[in-house]
Design a protein around this motif. Sequence first.
Motif, mmCIF file in Angstrom:
data_model
loop_
_atom_site.group_PDB
_atom_site.id
_atom_site.type_symbol
_atom_site.label_atom_id
_atom_site.label_comp_id
_atom_site.label_asym_id
_atom_site.label_seq_id
_atom_site.Cartn_x
_atom_site.Cartn_y
_atom_site.Cartn_z
ATOM 1 N N LEU A 55 1.039 15.564 -0.559
ATOM 2 C CA LEU A 55 2.146 16.475 -0.808
ATOM 3 C C LEU A 55 3.416 15.891 -0.219
ATOM 4 C CD1 LEU A 55 0.438 19.871 0.151
ATOM 5 C CD2 LEU A 55 0.634 18.837 -2.126
ATOM 6 N N HIS A 56 4.526 16.056 -0.938
ATOM 7 C CA HIS A 56 5.786 15.449 -0.532
ATOM 8 C C HIS A 56 6.927 16.328 -1.034
ATOM 9 C CE1 HIS A 56 8.465 12.296 0.713
ATOM 10 N NE2 HIS A 56 8.873 12.014 -0.510
ATOM 11 N N GLY A 57 8.115 16.117 -0.509
ATOM 12 C CA GLY A 57 9.284 16.852 -0.954
ATOM 13 C C GLY A 57 10.336 15.917 -1.514
ATOM 14 N N ALA A 58 10.976 16.321 -2.616
ATOM 15 C CA ALA A 58 12.043 15.510 -3.204
ATOM 16 C C ALA A 58 13.317 15.655 -2.376
ATOM 17 C CB ALA A 58 12.311 15.964 -4.640
ATOM 18 N N GLY A 59 14.139 14.624 -2.406
ATOM 19 C CA GLY A 59 15.438 14.698 -1.752
ATOM 20 C C GLY A 59 15.365 14.566 -0.250
ATOM 21 N N ARG A 60 16.084 15.430 0.463
ATOM 22 C CA ARG A 60 16.311 15.269 1.894
ATOM 23 C C ARG A 60 15.322 16.003 2.787
ATOM 24 N NH1 ARG A 60 20.593 17.602 3.747
ATOM 25 N NH2 ARG A 60 21.056 18.939 1.952
ATOM 26 N N ALA A 61 14.361 16.734 2.215
ATOM 27 C CA ALA A 61 13.490 17.546 3.063
ATOM 28 C C ALA A 61 12.112 17.715 2.447
ATOM 29 C CB ALA A 61 14.121 18.928 3.294
ATOM 30 N N PHE A 62 11.151 18.011 3.298
ATOM 31 C CA PHE A 62 9.824 18.412 2.834
ATOM 32 C C PHE A 62 9.936 19.800 2.212
ATOM 33 C CE2 PHE A 62 5.513 20.201 3.763
ATOM 34 C CZ PHE A 62 4.790 19.342 2.953
ATOM 35 N N SER A 63 10.298 20.808 2.995
ATOM 36 C CA SER A 63 10.582 22.138 2.452
ATOM 37 C C SER A 63 11.289 22.984 3.496
ATOM 38 C CB SER A 63 9.306 22.857 2.010
ATOM 39 O OG SER A 63 9.601 24.191 1.627
ATOM 40 N N SER A 64 12.311 23.684 3.042
ATOM 41 C CA SER A 64 13.045 24.599 3.929
ATOM 42 C C SER A 64 12.411 25.984 3.961
ATOM 43 C CB SER A 64 14.511 24.707 3.478
ATOM 44 O OG SER A 64 14.606 25.191 2.147
ATOM 45 N N GLY A 65 11.231 26.134 3.347
ATOM 46 C CA GLY A 65 10.492 27.384 3.472
ATOM 47 C C GLY A 65 10.681 28.311 2.292
ATOM 48 N N GLY A 104 12.687 15.045 6.855
ATOM 49 C CA GLY A 104 13.725 16.061 6.935
ATOM 50 C C GLY A 104 13.252 17.262 7.722
ATOM 51 N N VAL A 105 13.232 18.432 7.086
ATOM 52 C CA VAL A 105 12.786 19.641 7.764
ATOM 53 C C VAL A 105 11.562 20.218 7.077
ATOM 54 C CG1 VAL A 105 15.075 20.237 8.636
ATOM 55 C CG2 VAL A 105 14.330 21.143 6.421
ATOM 56 N N GLY A 106 10.733 20.879 7.884
ATOM 57 C CA GLY A 106 9.623 21.678 7.390
ATOM 58 C C GLY A 106 9.733 23.032 8.069
ATOM 59 N N VAL A 107 10.202 24.024 7.331
ATOM 60 C CA VAL A 107 10.467 25.351 7.886
ATOM 61 C C VAL A 107 9.534 26.355 7.227
ATOM 62 C CG1 VAL A 107 12.201 27.165 8.219
ATOM 63 C CG2 VAL A 107 12.889 24.753 8.292
ATOM 64 N N GLY A 108 9.047 27.336 7.987
ATOM 65 C CA GLY A 108 8.193 28.361 7.416
ATOM 66 C C GLY A 108 6.975 27.751 6.750
ATOM 67 N N ILE A 109 6.814 27.993 5.451
ATOM 68 C CA ILE A 109 5.677 27.441 4.726
ATOM 69 C C ILE A 109 5.699 25.912 4.747
ATOM 70 C CG2 ILE A 109 6.880 27.558 2.505
ATOM 71 C CD1 ILE A 109 3.093 28.049 3.131
ATOM 72 N N GLY A 110 6.871 25.318 4.923
ATOM 73 C CA GLY A 110 6.970 23.866 5.064
ATOM 74 C C GLY A 110 6.374 23.356 6.355
ATOM 75 N N CYS A 111 6.102 24.275 7.284
ATOM 76 C CA CYS A 111 5.422 23.941 8.541
ATOM 77 C C CYS A 111 3.986 24.452 8.531
ATOM 78 C CB CYS A 111 6.197 24.526 9.718
ATOM 79 S SG CYS A 111 5.438 24.245 11.333
ATOM 80 N N THR A 112 3.797 25.730 8.155
ATOM 81 C CA THR A 112 2.451 26.310 8.225
ATOM 82 C C THR A 112 1.483 25.655 7.254
ATOM 83 O OG1 THR A 112 3.096 28.077 6.684
ATOM 84 C CG2 THR A 112 3.310 28.532 9.049
ATOM 85 N N LEU A 113 2.006 25.138 6.145
ATOM 86 C CA LEU A 113 1.157 24.449 5.174
ATOM 87 C C LEU A 113 0.466 23.235 5.790
ATOM 88 C CD1 LEU A 113 0.252 24.223 2.189
ATOM 89 C CD2 LEU A 113 2.342 22.912 1.755
ATOM 90 N N LEU A 114 1.097 22.622 6.788
ATOM 91 C CA LEU A 114 0.565 21.397 7.377
ATOM 92 C C LEU A 114 -0.765 21.636 8.088
ATOM 93 C CD1 LEU A 114 3.871 19.861 8.806
ATOM 94 C CD2 LEU A 114 2.862 19.634 6.513
#
Length: 255
Positions: A55-65, A104-114
């Motif tokens: 799993l990966h995020g396009a652009g500048r971040a993994f996911s801001s949530g 970049g950032v992993g916020v909310g689901i961008g963190c808990t998913l890990l």
Amino acid sequence: MNDDDLALVEDHGPVRTITFNRPHVLNAFDTALYRAVSRAIDTARDDDTIHAVVLHGAGRAFSSGQDLDEMARLAAGESAESGFPWLLDSVQAFDKPLLAAVHGVGVGIGCTLLAHCDLVVIGSGARLKTPFAQLGVAPEAASSYLFPQRMGWQRAAFVLLAGEWMSATQAMEWGLAFEVADDARVLDRALELAASIADAPLDSLRAIKSTMTAVDRDAITAARAREDAAFARLLGGMAARAALDDHSRGGEGSR
């Protein structure tokens, strides 16, 4: 953007990347993105030529949530359904190695998913955050169970209650990431790890993952049910509404 473009799929032999593709909002998850990623994960699960997923995020971040504009509509009763459970159901049902390449950032689901991933490579400049208390809501994605499992009780309590930024080094030392890589090589490094794993027979990989996850399966489902009930109760409350109003005026925050 067509829903099919929200989760970009690319195969590298037996390894498939699934890329969250809402870069203009740092890959914040709305219902369309939840469903697109869920479909991509389900398709990868059912394809026996694929042995591992990154799993990966396009652009500048993994996911801001969570997309907070959609969350505000949910709180106001203007939107009847969230795609969030779709994604978690697909992740829980995924019976092959699941990796994440975080930048970049992993916020909310961008963190808990890990906490649901088998291996996480995180960029040296990446930061993670779970601002649930600050948004006036409950935790999500079984993080109330998985974070203490991964990090230990006190670190998990700090992450969930304080909602402060976690550095890449902390994420690795606290058990939420496997390895820190240079920001420019995060995806390459995750693909290298996935390729080394994907050489093994698929039946063996499935057996290893199923036996490793079996002990937690019911506990994760129960934690999600408790969290979802608490989240639904709190979402329409004064604290959550005030936080979402602050966001609409330009404040920070994401599920």
